[in-house]
Design an enzyme around this catalytic site. Structure first.
Site, PDB file in Angstrom:
ATOM      1  N   ASP A 128       0.811  -1.231   0.000  1.00 59.09           N
ATOM      2  CA  ASP A 128       0.000   0.000   0.000  1.00 59.09           C
ATOM      3  C   ASP A 128       0.843   1.280   0.000  1.00 59.09           C
ATOM      4  O   ASP A 128       0.327   2.357  -0.320  1.00 59.09           O
ATOM      5  CB  ASP A 128      -0.928   0.030   1.229  1.00 59.09           C
ATOM      6  N   HIS A 273      -5.612 -10.264  -4.506  1.00 58.74           N
ATOM      7  CA  HIS A 273      -4.334 -10.734  -3.944  1.00 58.74           C
ATOM      8  C   HIS A 273      -3.274 -11.066  -4.989  1.00 58.74           C
ATOM      9  O   HIS A 273      -2.116 -11.313  -4.623  1.00 58.74           O
ATOM     10  CB  HIS A 273      -4.593 -11.928  -3.020  1.00 58.74           C
TER      11      HIS A 273
END
Ligand code: F6P
Length: 343
Positions: A128, A273
């Site tokens: 992130d 993912h």
């Protein structure tokens, strides 16, 4: 010295590369013993670890995931969590703990350090890229590469069918992956949490582009992107077993609205993912190796409560507590670059 290492939170490409670098310098230059705790803070709470060695880490540089396992468990989730960490440190004879993690895992490290339960050094991990005081967390470059490659592929199918393609990417409450992949992939629009969007303006922008003769559009949506208050109903997010909000679903909501408001055939792809799995990029392998070496050096300098950080091309140390005090948002100047290409 005896040095504990843990990897916590969501996994991330490059975790093994960091561990490998720590073990290498610890064993070969400092003569240390490295204890790898299993499954993040869980292994520390339960005293579960294995001894790591250069031999054990051989071949792991390009491998995704983490040889130690990970979890979102935190000492904060147990009434006696801090005492259990203290007990494990004493029982194992560990002099220090290198905590490799994102915001949740590192914040727990601050609590443990401030309570005097362990000598902590942090390493900023997360696709992130939202940890403060470092320009780059490791794993981010790999995730951006994967998202960009996906967008490249979506362009050709979007063009063949004259479709709007909405791509939802990870990033939690910041839009680093979306902004970078949006620019790199030539997105029509990129929606990020830092700038709540108006769905009507999104639809109008796509119509404008189509009226100029460009039919296919790619809309990159960060999983944490938010509509302006009162403009679009969003379902309540789910919470996982660790109290962690499960983001996602905004891509589908945006796609449904675009199709309803424009009449253009619209599809949604959720990268999920895939952005976190598999081999780290070359840049991440280098960054991880540097982070690992810097972390073991910080341990030997006794720089407790520090986090290794990448700033202006240098590896430096910052206070871990300061680094996790606030999430690092996208630089508005960079988002302006993305916006320069919006219709
Ligand atoms: O923090 C990394 C991250 O991949 C986020 O981008 C995402 O929201 C979250 O983890 C997903 O977590 P989980 O793997 O627990 O579903």
């Amino acid at each position: 010295m005896r040095i504990g290492v843990l990897t916590g939170g969501g996994d991330c490409p490059g975790l093994n590369a960091v561990i490998r670098a720590i073990v290498r310098k610890a064993e070969r230059q400092y003569g240390d013993t490295v204890l790898g705790f299993a499954d993040g803070w869980l292994g520390v709470l339960e005293g579960e670890y294995t001894e790591l060695s250069v031999e054990r880490m051989r071949g792991t540089l390009p491998r995704g995931g983490t040889v130690l396992g990970t979890s979102r468990m935190s000492p904060r989730m147990h009434e006696d969590g801090i005492e259990r960490v203290r007990a494990t440190m004493e029982a194992t004879g560990a002099d220090a703990l290198i905590v490799i993690g994102g915001e949740g895992t590192l914040s727990a490290g601050v609590g443990v350090f401030e309570a005097g339960a362990a000598n902590v050094v942090g390493v900023p991990k997360t696709i992130d890229n939202d940890i403060g005081l470092t320009e780059r967390t490791f794993g981010f470059d790999t995730a951006v590469g994967i998202a960009t490659a996906a967008i490249d592929r979506l362009h050709t199918t979007a063009e063949s069918h004259d479709r709007v393609m909405v791509v939802e990417v990870m990033g939690r409450n910041v839009g680093h992956i979306a902004t970078w992949a949006g620019i790199a992939g030539g997105a029509t629009l990129t929606l990020i949490p830092e700038e709540p969007f108006d769905i009507e303006s999104v639809a109008e922008a796509i119509v404008r582009r189509h009226q100029r003769g460009r039919w296919a559009s790619i809309v990159v949506v960060a999983e944490g992107a938010r509509p302006k208050a009162g403009t679009l109903e969003m379902p309540e997010p789910e919470i996982d077993q660790y109290g962690h909000v499960r983001l996602g679903g905004i891509g589908q909501a945006v796609a449904t609205e675009i199709e309803a408001r424009t009449g253009y055939d619209t599809r949604v792809t959720v990268l999920g993912h895939i952005q976190r799995g598999g081999t780290p990029s070359a840049l991440d392998r280098v960054l991880c190796s540097w982070y690992g070496i810097a972390a073991i050096d910080a341990v030997h300098d006794g720089d407790w409560g520090s986090m290794v950080a990448f700033r202006s091309g240098e590896m430096v140390r910052v206070r871990l507590a300061d680094a996790v005090a606030e999430l690092k948002p996208v630089n508005p100047a960079l988002y302006d670059v993305a916006k320069a290409f919006f219709p």
